[in-house]
Design an enzyme around this catalytic site. Sequence first.
Site, mmCIF file in Angstrom:
data_model
loop_
_atom_site.group_PDB
_atom_site.id
_atom_site.type_symbol
_atom_site.label_atom_id
_atom_site.label_comp_id
_atom_site.label_asym_id
_atom_site.label_seq_id
_atom_site.Cartn_x
_atom_site.Cartn_y
_atom_site.Cartn_z
ATOM 1 N N SER A 13 -1.958 -23.183 10.183
ATOM 2 C CA SER A 13 -1.868 -21.913 9.451
ATOM 3 C C SER A 13 -0.442 -21.380 9.519
ATOM 4 C CB SER A 13 -2.867 -20.909 10.028
ATOM 5 O OG SER A 13 -2.963 -19.793 9.188
ATOM 6 N N ASN A 14 -0.242 -20.153 9.113
ATOM 7 C CA ASN A 14 1.088 -19.544 9.199
ATOM 8 C C ASN A 14 0.980 -18.073 9.563
ATOM 9 O OD1 ASN A 14 0.891 -17.937 6.733
ATOM 10 N ND2 ASN A 14 0.916 -19.911 5.680
ATOM 11 N N ARG A 15 2.104 -17.417 9.645
ATOM 12 C CA ARG A 15 2.150 -16.065 10.213
ATOM 13 C C ARG A 15 1.789 -14.944 9.247
ATOM 14 N NH1 ARG A 15 4.986 -15.706 15.022
ATOM 15 N NH2 ARG A 15 6.163 -17.552 15.581
ATOM 16 N N SER A 16 1.453 -15.264 8.023
ATOM 17 C CA SER A 16 1.204 -14.185 7.060
ATOM 18 C C SER A 16 0.035 -13.298 7.505
ATOM 19 C CB SER A 16 0.892 -14.786 5.687
ATOM 20 O OG SER A 16 0.499 -13.758 4.816
ATOM 21 N N ALA A 53 1.015 -16.704 1.350
ATOM 22 C CA ALA A 53 1.868 -17.763 1.874
ATOM 23 C C ALA A 53 1.003 -19.022 1.906
ATOM 24 C CB ALA A 53 2.359 -17.397 3.271
#
Length: 406
Positions: free
Chosen positions: A210-213, A278
């Site tokens: 995943s990512n930080r969004s 994102a």
Amino acid sequence: MSILSGKNILLGVTGSIAVYKAIDLASRLTQAGANVEVIMTSAAAKFVSPLAFKSVTGKGVYKEEDLWGGEAHVLHVGLGHGADLLVIAPCTANTIAKIAYGLADNLLTITALAAQCPILIAPAMDAGMYEKPATAANVATLMERGVLFAGPEDGRMASGLAGKGRFMEPSKLMGHIRHALGMNGPLKGKKIVVTAGGSREAIDPVRYISNRSSGKQGYAIAQAAVDAGAAVTLITHPTGLPEPENMLVIQVDTAAEMLAEVEKATREGAHGLIMAAAVADFTPVNVSDQKIKKRDGFGQVQLTPTEDILARIALLRPTLPNLKAVIGFAAESQNLLENAREKLARKKLDLVVANDITASDAGFGVDDNRVNLLFPDGILDSLPLMSKEQVAETVVQQAIHLILKK
Ligand code: CTP
């Protein structure tokens, strides 16, 4: 400026124990910049003191006695005429019945009868009362006449009984109030698709990439579009943010699911697409259907690129005559403007919103953002540090401009 800023909200409160929650509602509205004047029925004043409302709004609270004061003949007309919205929250079955029948036997019901502004009712009553044929018919009558309703919800009531009749929580009511204020805005009749959040690309049933969004920017954009009167579809990864009201929220996990939902919603006559999500650029080639055991080791996770959603929409665009505003984001850690310009051209965007993710006070995870708006004709508008709500309003203003432009 928020949709609530400077708006005159008349808040009618009636005799329900849920009236204590209306103090929170009055406080939230005031903090959002609205001028809140409260009308209390005598029954409401038995549950809480007018002083509680006065303390959070800093404005007048009208009580039943005021109906018989020197200014009474103008009071109810003045209140009902000067307001942008009359919100009756909580509203008892009794007050709903009176308004449905045009009865005007107290300051609140007289004001409702005289009001020129939209009326939003948030019912609160004990289980069974809301479903009784009399109440159901009164609600139906009012709905037919254009009165808006928020709730009631299913749940536990003060009596200990459970059922439909529970007062909607103030945080959710705020969404309904914004919708009521904005529904005739410039995007009335227009469909806007907004994406938000990060992305989850599964490795096995437990793990994902995943990512930080945080989803905050996308959610704020969806809300700003509702505030402007649009019918909004929000396509989002799970963010943990409260579910917004008055929009269609579609939850997705992967980039592929997001692509499918964006394409479907856009093909259904969307006028605008704002891609704040994102989206993952890579996804594991193989997803294990069993949890990978530690003892077996991960080895390497082989990745393959995901399809670019905006690029797909760019290809479809000749077949989508309604679609006038396609707006993308560019989150960059270096060569901000150069990279953003490249994305604007490659994804055939009408606007790219570029931000530098290395700034500690703006962007991912925090409440503020500092963005640059880049247009295909080369115009660049570098905006100062703003809240994500303010960025959202600015982006939606641009969407309005693109959609309504002849
Ligand atoms: N985007 C998209 N589909 C993808 C990836 C991104 O539609 N598969 C959209 C994003 O929602 C955003 C814009 O494209 O509006 C730019 O996303 P970004 O991640 O900054 O750019 P990428 O094209 O992924 O390029 P790079 O990773 O090289 O920066």
